[in-house]
Design a protein around this motif. Sequence first.
Motif, PDB file in Angstrom:
ATOM      1  N   TYR A 125     -21.538  -6.087  25.289  1.00  0.00           N
ATOM      2  CA  TYR A 125     -22.337  -5.881  26.654  1.00  0.00           C
ATOM      3  C   TYR A 125     -22.033  -7.304  27.587  1.00  0.00           C
ATOM      4  CZ  TYR A 125     -25.817  -2.059  25.578  1.00  0.00           C
ATOM      5  OH  TYR A 125     -25.805  -0.758  25.970  1.00  0.00           O
ATOM      6  N   SER A 129     -20.129  -7.173  31.024  1.00  0.00           N
ATOM      7  CA  SER A 129     -20.862  -7.368  31.670  1.00  0.00           C
ATOM      8  C   SER A 129     -20.217  -8.406  32.766  1.00  0.00           C
ATOM      9  CB  SER A 129     -22.264  -8.255  31.820  1.00  0.00           C
ATOM     10  OG  SER A 129     -22.142  -8.793  30.819  1.00  0.00           O
ATOM     11  N   GLU A 164     -27.016  -5.034  31.061  1.00  0.00           N
ATOM     12  CA  GLU A 164     -25.973  -5.475  30.207  1.00  0.00           C
ATOM     13  C   GLU A 164     -26.142  -7.097  29.460  1.00  0.00           C
ATOM     14  OE1 GLU A 164     -22.146  -2.078  30.774  1.00  0.00           O
ATOM     15  OE2 GLU A 164     -21.466  -4.501  31.468  1.00  0.00           O
ATOM     16  N   GLY A 168     -27.330  -7.371  25.616  1.00  0.00           N
ATOM     17  CA  GLY A 168     -25.893  -8.182  25.057  1.00  0.00           C
ATOM     18  C   GLY A 168     -26.711  -9.139  24.049  1.00  0.00           C
ATOM     19  N   THR A 184     -30.140   1.507  25.176  1.00  0.00           N
ATOM     20  CA  THR A 184     -27.853   1.459  25.133  1.00  0.00           C
ATOM     21  C   THR A 184     -27.747   2.983  24.524  1.00  0.00           C
ATOM     22  OG1 THR A 184     -27.670  -0.382  23.515  1.00  0.00           O
ATOM     23  CG2 THR A 184     -26.018   1.514  23.965  1.00  0.00           C
TER      24      THR A 184
END
Length: 243
Positions: A125, A129, A164, A168, A184
Amino acid sequence: MTHTYTVTGMTCNNCKAKVESALQNLYYVDEVHVDLEAQEARIMMSQHIATKTLQDALSEKYQISEKKERNVFASTSQQMEEKSNLKQLFPLFLIFGYIIITAFLLNNNPMDWSNFMLDFMGLFYIVFSFFKLLDLKGFPESFRMYDPLAKVVPAYGWVYPFIEVVLGLMFLMRFQITLALIITLVILGITTFGVTKTLLDKKVIQCACLGTALKLPMTKATFIENSIMIVMAIIMLFKIYSA
């Protein structure tokens, strides 16, 4: 005569207008119709125009190639096209490899597969991102071409990179893991549905998984990367609820 061409690099209606205008200004061109979603251009011309001439009329951002019927003699050109796609996808494979190696090194002494998956998802992520945020203005237009929710709610494309980032950090900091796993499954499930439909429709569009900074084609690799994340999320949820 009418010829159909594949045009890659278009991410918005402004791109579509630029391509139409550039091609329409060519001598012998009578009419041009550009389909943004299908990434196609139908050109009616009074005399045949070489593809190179069409390409020279466009900026380097756009690539045009003539669509031809498949035949028994097309195997060589098909192999060249596959090699070209693999070359274009090299950055994606490289980044994926770095994420796997990093997650492995963080959890190999002793090997902890649960933490490996959490670190993998967190790094996935954060890295992905980052590339989306490099061109936050262009990402939403590219993303909404295949993500069902982004098509209905344009604002979703603008906030998706930040979602994201948050996911993360949640995975890497081991904060509210269950919630992060459920989110997710939802967001990647929606995106994977759109990717699958695009692949089945055989549309040639740009993949927004690494934003628009790296021009990647939509291929099975996009489906596989999303599927890996979904499978990991399901495994981790199963472990949490079966513990």
